[in-house]
Write an enzyme that holds these catalytic residues in place. Sequence first.
Site, PDB file in Angstrom:
ATOM      1  N   CYS A 216       0.780  -1.240   0.000  1.00 53.29           N
ATOM      2  CA  CYS A 216       0.000   0.000   0.000  1.00 53.29           C
ATOM      3  C   CYS A 216       0.816   1.297   0.000  1.00 53.29           C
ATOM      4  O   CYS A 216       0.505   2.210  -0.773  1.00 53.29           O
ATOM      5  CB  CYS A 216      -1.031  -0.006   1.120  1.00 53.29           C
ATOM      6  SG  CYS A 216      -0.603  -0.964   2.565  1.00 53.29           S
TER       7      CYS A 216
ATOM      8  N   ARG B 218       7.453 -11.431   4.958  1.00 55.85           N
ATOM      9  CA  ARG B 218       7.169 -11.205   6.372  1.00 55.85           C
ATOM     10  C   ARG B 218       7.919 -12.246   7.191  1.00 55.85           C
ATOM     11  O   ARG B 218       7.945 -13.419   6.820  1.00 55.85           O
ATOM     12  CB  ARG B 218       5.662 -11.277   6.651  1.00 55.85           C
ATOM     13  CG  ARG B 218       4.884 -10.143   5.999  1.00 55.85           C
ATOM     14  CD  ARG B 218       3.403 -10.189   6.283  1.00 55.85           C
ATOM     15  NE  ARG B 218       2.684  -9.236   5.446  1.00 55.85           N
ATOM     16  CZ  ARG B 218       1.362  -9.160   5.352  1.00 55.85           C
ATOM     17  NH1 ARG B 218       0.601  -9.985   6.066  1.00 55.85           N
ATOM     18  NH2 ARG B 218       0.798  -8.274   4.554  1.00 55.85           N
TER      19      ARG B 218
ATOM     20  N   GLN C 181       0.830 -11.131  -3.431  1.00 62.66           N
ATOM     21  CA  GLN C 181      -0.573 -10.766  -3.241  1.00 62.66           C
ATOM     22  C   GLN C 181      -1.167 -10.296  -4.569  1.00 62.66           C
ATOM     23  O   GLN C 181      -0.494  -9.619  -5.344  1.00 62.66           O
ATOM     24  CB  GLN C 181      -0.702  -9.626  -2.237  1.00 62.66           C
ATOM     25  CG  GLN C 181      -0.372  -9.995  -0.801  1.00 62.66           C
ATOM     26  CD  GLN C 181      -0.503  -8.791   0.110  1.00 62.66           C
ATOM     27  OE1 GLN C 181       0.017  -7.714  -0.192  1.00 62.66           O
ATOM     28  NE2 GLN C 181      -1.185  -8.957   1.225  1.00 62.66           N
TER      29      GLN C 181
ATOM     30  N   ASP D 116      -2.809  -7.814  -5.115  1.00 64.57           N
ATOM     31  CA  ASP D 116      -3.122  -6.637  -4.315  1.00 64.57           C
ATOM     32  C   ASP D 116      -3.719  -5.541  -5.179  1.00 64.57           C
ATOM     33  O   ASP D 116      -3.353  -5.376  -6.345  1.00 64.57           O
ATOM     34  CB  ASP D 116      -1.834  -6.120  -3.652  1.00 64.57           C
ATOM     35  CG  ASP D 116      -2.113  -5.466  -2.312  1.00 64.57           C
ATOM     36  OD1 ASP D 116      -3.295  -5.339  -1.960  1.00 64.57           O
ATOM     37  OD2 ASP D 116      -1.156  -5.101  -1.616  1.00 64.57           O
TER      38      ASP D 116
ATOM     39  N   HIS E 261      -5.498  -1.334  -4.844  1.00 64.60           N
ATOM     40  CA  HIS E 261      -5.897  -0.178  -4.044  1.00 64.60           C
ATOM     41  C   HIS E 261      -6.727   0.760  -4.907  1.00 64.60           C
ATOM     42  O   HIS E 261      -6.343   1.087  -6.031  1.00 64.60           O
ATOM     43  CB  HIS E 261      -4.676   0.546  -3.480  1.00 64.60           C
ATOM     44  CG  HIS E 261      -3.931  -0.287  -2.483  1.00 64.60           C
ATOM     45  ND1 HIS E 261      -2.879  -1.104  -2.854  1.00 64.60           N
ATOM     46  CD2 HIS E 261      -4.112  -0.468  -1.153  1.00 64.60           C
ATOM     47  CE1 HIS E 261      -2.440  -1.745  -1.784  1.00 64.60           C
ATOM     48  NE2 HIS E 261      -3.163  -1.379  -0.743  1.00 64.60           N
TER      49      HIS E 261
ATOM     50  N   LYS F 133     -12.703  -3.715   7.867  1.00 63.65           N
ATOM     51  CA  LYS F 133     -12.603  -4.497   6.640  1.00 63.65           C
ATOM     52  C   LYS F 133     -13.760  -5.484   6.540  1.00 63.65           C
ATOM     53  O   LYS F 133     -14.331  -5.911   7.541  1.00 63.65           O
ATOM     54  CB  LYS F 133     -11.276  -5.250   6.576  1.00 63.65           C
ATOM     55  CG  LYS F 133     -11.043  -6.249   7.692  1.00 63.65           C
ATOM     56  CD  LYS F 133      -9.673  -6.927   7.568  1.00 63.65           C
ATOM     57  CE  LYS F 133      -9.403  -7.848   8.759  1.00 63.65           C
ATOM     58  NZ  LYS F 133      -8.094  -8.524   8.670  1.00 63.65           N
TER      59      LYS F 133
ATOM     60  N   HIS G 218      -8.211  -0.865   0.346  1.00 63.68           N
ATOM     61  CA  HIS G 218      -7.268  -1.960   0.135  1.00 63.68           C
ATOM     62  C   HIS G 218      -8.105  -3.199  -0.206  1.00 63.68           C
ATOM     63  O   HIS G 218      -9.021  -3.533   0.551  1.00 63.68           O
ATOM     64  CB  HIS G 218      -6.466  -2.257   1.400  1.00 63.68           C
ATOM     65  CG  HIS G 218      -5.795  -1.075   2.022  1.00 63.68           C
ATOM     66  ND1 HIS G 218      -4.428  -0.948   2.086  1.00 63.68           N
ATOM     67  CD2 HIS G 218      -6.299   0.032   2.629  1.00 63.68           C
ATOM     68  CE1 HIS G 218      -4.120   0.178   2.716  1.00 63.68           C
ATOM     69  NE2 HIS G 218      -5.240   0.785   3.055  1.00 63.68           N
TER      70      HIS G 218
END
Length: 631
Positions: A333, A362, A380, A382, A384, A466, A512
């Site tokens: 992000c 991670r 991911q 991912d 946004h 979320k 997100h």
Amino acid sequence: MVNIKLPDNTTRSFDQAITVLDVAKSISPGLAKATIAAYVDDKMCDVSYLIDQDAKLKLITEKDPEALDIIRHSTAHLLAQAVKQLYPTAQVTIGPVIDNGFYYDFSYERPFTPEDLTLIERKMDELVNLNLQVTRKKMLRDEAIEYFKFLGENYKAEIIASIPQNETISLYSQGGFTDLCRGPHVPSTSKLKAFKLTKVAGAYWRGDSKNEMLQRIYGTAWVTKEELRQYLHMLEEAEKRDHRKIGKQLDLFHIQDEAPGMIFWHANGWSLWQVVEQYIRSMYKKYNYVEVKTPQILDRTLWEKSGHWEKFHDDIFTLESEHKQYAIKPMNCPGHIQIYKQGLTSYRDLPIRFAEFGSCHRNEASGALHGLMRVRAFVQDDGHIFCMENQIQNEVMVFIDMLFEVYNKFDLGSDGIAVKLSTRPAKRIGSDEVWDKAEKSLADALNAKGLNWEILPGEGAFYGPKIEFEVKDCIGRKWTTGSVQLDFSMPSRLEAEYIAADGSKQFVVMLHRAICGSLERFIGILIEHHMGNFPLWLAPIQCAILNISEKQANYATTMYNKLRTAGFRPQIDLSNEKIGYKIRQNTLKKIPFLIIIGDKEVETDTITVRQRDGTDLGAMSLEQFISHLQQ
């Protein structure tokens, strides 16, 4: 006079204080026998609880959903009691309820063995048959510390010492065994009819690797033996579907000690990955996302500004260069915000939807790593969405449409998709006013879609609430994969603005969102859901061509090349093995179609086709087969 109001709005009056159990007896002996706990004025308590003033009462029986956690927690105490009777020098620590069961951590001089688990389980059965009454008593904190020290239970004493000094502690006893617990518990051990100890593993005291390694005994408990049988059958099915075993069988991937929590994708596995990625990419185009790519390494200061460093610094891999500290990104992000900030954005440009197959790292604890399901290096899907407040509801609704379409494509939505709204956690950024607005926006979007949903209090991200989406696989296991998170805070922290209609600068709103989550985990779920029997469009190898003898090698190669040219993923097996052996070996690879080629097929310019399940489709031309695959 004590007046007790029941859920059906009737009231029962008693001349004096009365226990929950006696209220149940006054209604019916059968109800009293079935009652295991209760809510008194919305507080959960034991059946021995004394009601001494007017109150609302809701009895909890084995049929109520709350019963299962009470039974599991009580079974954890039963496990601890059995261990103490069999191994008196063992020290008990903690024994919480977890998904589908419970565990209890013990300190003991030697490792517990499978034979020990069998003995412990047998002793638990004996204690159940003794119908031991479970009683609760209160004790002052300091008195409780001394009590457990006297018993030699130093871990319990340490737990109690961390509780504020003036607190009153509740203890539960059964047959000479006493344990620390808030409760409630079942009234007697006879209520614990269906349990099974499943495994033993290591666990550090208080989860800190600097502390002693304890032994964690896992178990499962259910209301009925039939529910236990069904669960154990599901575990057997899950064992057969273990993605690590199937991954090896189908030559998809491997993991090795030199790269813990990181995946080596083999050709077949990478083929599967690419099919998933390219399909998701096609959905990006359909739903008007632009794909971007952000750096793997960013200066620590950016993560401090975004709020991630304070929350996640223990999980972030770092490196030093030129007296500066950098973070290997754990999420995408902040990088997407940097792209958004290049140049001025007008309200007319919004919404802007960025997507990235973002590689993240991670520092997960080594004990938490599990095949593809829990890794340290992952990608991911991912995305946004940058928008204005008045665009939130529509953007969330469109994302939900996209997510449902994807899950149905992967056959993950056939048994329904559970929708959950996770609200503000204790540790968070942003004001309560901002959180109120964010939570209402997501709830409004769910209601506008007409979805059934539930609230998960305190489970939101640190920057915003979320919506989580939970799917069931074909053996009933639940997986949380996709989510959309609303964030008013990070854009202001990182100064992501747009020019409003009145010419003023306003902070943009950020959504997100992810559908697969981690592609590694999503593919692991697909492997287990399909048990490696992928539908044709997903299968890494869609058909295998097997020649009966060397004489058909050239013809088989021609068929292989034509199938590749037509856009399919064939494999050819020209090995000098008997055809029966080839069929067996390629069937084990779970390939959807096998093509058998002998002299007859060469003479007639045909192929003989056999399905994965053994069905013989007979002889056909290659063109007919290609048409069949396309359909």
